[in-house]
Design a protein around this motif. Sequence first.
Motif, PDB file in Angstrom:
ATOM      1  N   GLY A  42      -2.931  -9.239 -13.225  1.00  0.00           N
ATOM      2  CA  GLY A  42      -3.267  -8.046 -13.001  1.00  0.00           C
ATOM      3  C   GLY A  42      -3.554  -7.615 -11.423  1.00  0.00           C
ATOM      4  N   THR A  43      -3.045  -8.308 -10.362  1.00  0.00           N
ATOM      5  CA  THR A  43      -3.172  -8.129  -9.012  1.00  0.00           C
ATOM      6  C   THR A  43      -2.425  -6.747  -8.474  1.00  0.00           C
ATOM      7  N   GLU A  44      -2.825  -6.397  -7.347  1.00  0.00           N
ATOM      8  CA  GLU A  44      -2.206  -5.161  -6.663  1.00  0.00           C
ATOM      9  C   GLU A  44      -0.663  -5.215  -6.770  1.00  0.00           C
ATOM     10  N   LEU A  45      -0.270  -6.605  -6.175  1.00  0.00           N
ATOM     11  CA  LEU A  45       1.247  -6.554  -6.093  1.00  0.00           C
ATOM     12  C   LEU A  45       1.980  -6.583  -7.463  1.00  0.00           C
ATOM     13  N   GLY A  46       1.328  -7.325  -8.234  1.00  0.00           N
ATOM     14  CA  GLY A  46       1.743  -6.912  -9.861  1.00  0.00           C
ATOM     15  C   GLY A  46       1.814  -5.615 -10.289  1.00  0.00           C
ATOM     16  N   LYS A  47       0.785  -4.844 -10.079  1.00  0.00           N
ATOM     17  CA  LYS A  47       0.951  -3.367 -10.365  1.00  0.00           C
ATOM     18  C   LYS A  47       2.062  -2.477  -9.805  1.00  0.00           C
ATOM     19  N   LYS A  48       2.397  -2.960  -8.543  1.00  0.00           N
ATOM     20  CA  LYS A  48       3.520  -2.297  -7.840  1.00  0.00           C
ATOM     21  C   LYS A  48       4.843  -2.672  -8.354  1.00  0.00           C
ATOM     22  N   ALA A  49       4.774  -4.180  -8.505  1.00  0.00           N
ATOM     23  CA  ALA A  49       6.093  -4.449  -9.124  1.00  0.00           C
ATOM     24  C   ALA A  49       6.800  -4.155 -10.364  1.00  0.00           C
ATOM     25  N   LYS A  50       5.516  -4.126 -11.214  1.00  0.00           N
ATOM     26  CA  LYS A  50       5.776  -3.764 -12.453  1.00  0.00           C
ATOM     27  C   LYS A  50       6.549  -2.264 -12.752  1.00  0.00           C
ATOM     28  N   GLU A  51       6.111  -1.377 -11.784  1.00  0.00           N
ATOM     29  CA  GLU A  51       6.762  -0.219 -11.932  1.00  0.00           C
ATOM     30  C   GLU A  51       8.260  -0.181 -11.747  1.00  0.00           C
ATOM     31  N   TYR A  52       8.506  -1.004 -10.925  1.00  0.00           N
ATOM     32  CA  TYR A  52      10.027  -1.197 -10.629  1.00  0.00           C
ATOM     33  C   TYR A  52      10.702  -1.859 -11.708  1.00  0.00           C
ATOM     34  N   MET A  53      10.062  -3.110 -12.082  1.00  0.00           N
ATOM     35  CA  MET A  53      10.867  -4.332 -12.909  1.00  0.00           C
ATOM     36  C   MET A  53      11.099  -3.485 -14.241  1.00  0.00           C
ATOM     37  N   ASP A  54      10.005  -2.728 -14.786  1.00  0.00           N
ATOM     38  CA  ASP A  54      10.211  -2.351 -16.055  1.00  0.00           C
ATOM     39  C   ASP A  54      11.409  -1.347 -16.252  1.00  0.00           C
ATOM     40  N   GLN A  55      11.859  -0.704 -15.128  1.00  0.00           N
ATOM     41  CA  GLN A  55      12.895  -0.016 -15.166  1.00  0.00           C
ATOM     42  C   GLN A  55      14.333  -0.569 -14.758  1.00  0.00           C
ATOM     43  N   GLY A  56      14.033  -1.703 -14.580  1.00  0.00           N
ATOM     44  CA  GLY A  56      15.448  -2.574 -13.988  1.00  0.00           C
ATOM     45  C   GLY A  56      15.769  -2.390 -12.869  1.00  0.00           C
ATOM     46  N   LEU A  57      14.872  -1.750 -11.842  1.00  0.00           N
ATOM     47  CA  LEU A  57      15.011  -1.637 -10.413  1.00  0.00           C
ATOM     48  C   LEU A  57      14.547  -2.838  -9.569  1.00  0.00           C
ATOM     49  N   LEU A  58      14.940  -2.983  -8.461  1.00  0.00           N
ATOM     50  CA  LEU A  58      14.497  -3.961  -7.611  1.00  0.00           C
ATOM     51  C   LEU A  58      13.074  -3.607  -6.973  1.00  0.00           C
ATOM     52  N   VAL A  59      12.210  -4.347  -6.543  1.00  0.00           N
ATOM     53  CA  VAL A  59      10.979  -4.473  -5.921  1.00  0.00           C
ATOM     54  C   VAL A  59      11.291  -4.004  -4.421  1.00  0.00           C
ATOM     55  N   PRO A  60      10.502  -3.292  -3.843  1.00  0.00           N
ATOM     56  CA  PRO A  60      11.200  -2.774  -2.451  1.00  0.00           C
ATOM     57  C   PRO A  60      11.153  -4.270  -1.492  1.00  0.00           C
ATOM     58  N   ASP A  61      11.813  -4.323  -0.585  1.00  0.00           N
ATOM     59  CA  ASP A  61      11.921  -5.366   0.304  1.00  0.00           C
ATOM     60  C   ASP A  61      10.718  -5.730   1.050  1.00  0.00           C
ATOM     61  N   GLU A  62       9.738  -4.819   1.471  1.00  0.00           N
ATOM     62  CA  GLU A  62       8.525  -4.957   2.093  1.00  0.00           C
ATOM     63  C   GLU A  62       7.669  -5.559   1.077  1.00  0.00           C
ATOM     64  N   LEU A  63       7.795  -5.548  -0.154  1.00  0.00           N
ATOM     65  CA  LEU A  63       6.752  -6.311  -0.943  1.00  0.00           C
ATOM     66  C   LEU A  63       7.157  -7.616  -1.216  1.00  0.00           C
ATOM     67  N   THR A  64       8.406  -8.116  -0.941  1.00  0.00           N
ATOM     68  CA  THR A  64       9.230  -9.178  -1.313  1.00  0.00           C
ATOM     69  C   THR A  64       9.538 -10.177  -0.219  1.00  0.00           C
ATOM     70  N   THR A  65       9.785  -9.701   1.011  1.00  0.00           N
ATOM     71  CA  THR A  65      10.397 -10.764   1.833  1.00  0.00           C
ATOM     72  C   THR A  65       9.159 -11.366   2.714  1.00  0.00           C
ATOM     73  N   ASP A  66       8.108 -10.725   3.002  1.00  0.00           N
ATOM     74  CA  ASP A  66       7.020 -11.768   3.472  1.00  0.00           C
ATOM     75  C   ASP A  66       6.379 -12.819   2.670  1.00  0.00           C
ATOM     76  N   LEU A  67       6.391 -12.444   1.375  1.00  0.00           N
ATOM     77  CA  LEU A  67       5.743 -13.132   0.195  1.00  0.00           C
ATOM     78  C   LEU A  67       6.914 -14.519   0.356  1.00  0.00           C
ATOM     79  N   VAL A  68       8.018 -14.335   0.375  1.00  0.00           N
ATOM     80  CA  VAL A  68       9.022 -15.685   0.486  1.00  0.00           C
ATOM     81  C   VAL A  68       9.010 -16.471   1.845  1.00  0.00           C
ATOM     82  N   VAL A  69       8.970 -15.599   2.693  1.00  0.00           N
ATOM     83  CA  VAL A  69       8.964 -16.282   3.919  1.00  0.00           C
ATOM     84  C   VAL A  69       7.652 -16.969   4.209  1.00  0.00           C
TER      85      VAL A  69
END
Length: 214
Positions: A42-69
């Motif tokens: 139930g984190t903020e990131l999770g809430k944002k990501a879910k909106e995209y994932m449930d539709q089969g869309l990509l989570v925006p790059d800005e929420l993804t790249t820093d996390l991996v780096v």
Amino acid sequence: MKIIMLGAPGAGKGTQAIMLADKYGIPHISTGDIFRSNIKMGTELGKKAKEYMDQGLLVPDELTTDLVVDRIHQEDCAKGFILDGFPRTIPQAECLTEALAKEDDQMDYAINVDVKDESIINRMAGRRACPNCGATYHLVSLKPKKEGICDRCGEKLILRDDDKPETVKKRLEVYHEMTQPLIDYYEKEGILLTVDGSRDIEVVFDDITRVLEG
Ligand code: AP5
Ligand code: MG
């Protein structure tokens, strides 16, 4: 050894990544698993990501790249790591290349697990996933030892929310538009390895390890 797993949704990236991580003793980093665990917590990131994932869309790059780096700079990644589901867009790939170049480093292989869309639709319907450790199973091709229970951690297996047929179709469209161009990107970088992912799991694995150890 620093490896990227490329391939359509359901191509078998996660299945092969877990086996490779076990064999070589390096971490398996799946952005999909990271987002799913954030959704569960139930984190903020999770809430944002879910909106995209449930539709089969990509989570925006800005929420993804820093996390991996950030993740690849943790201590357990010093000997290498396997990225599963990242990068998924050209800007993500460029950020990864730049982040490593700052340390005079680069990825070693981008393994493209190649499977036709028709086979993928069948695979996804039979997939069962562990919400705890991210392991995946299949009702026909990879059954857990005990029905409905994860072999690795004992958690109850689930059908992923985004594995409904209409969402799988959307994920495939997004893959062809946004992620497939990475095949050319890594071919130009000279690190692309394409394997035919339509064969048995063990056969695909042998093919990959033969090249890695070649
Ligand atoms: P993610 O979790 O990465 O999902 P995906 O890429 O859609 O891929 P899958 O996990 O569905 O498939 P897989 O290739 O791992 O196949 P598996 O091994 O399970 O991402 C989910 C969502 O998160 C995305 O849609 C997006 O919204 C978001 N996201 C994640 N990363 C992102 C990023 N970088 N940027 C933006 N958004 C991001 O295998 C599938 C099934 O087939 C299993 O049942 C398995 O047992 C079976 N199987 C595997 N291999 C074989 C074989 N050789 N023969 C027969 N069956 C097989
Ligand atoms: Mg996966």
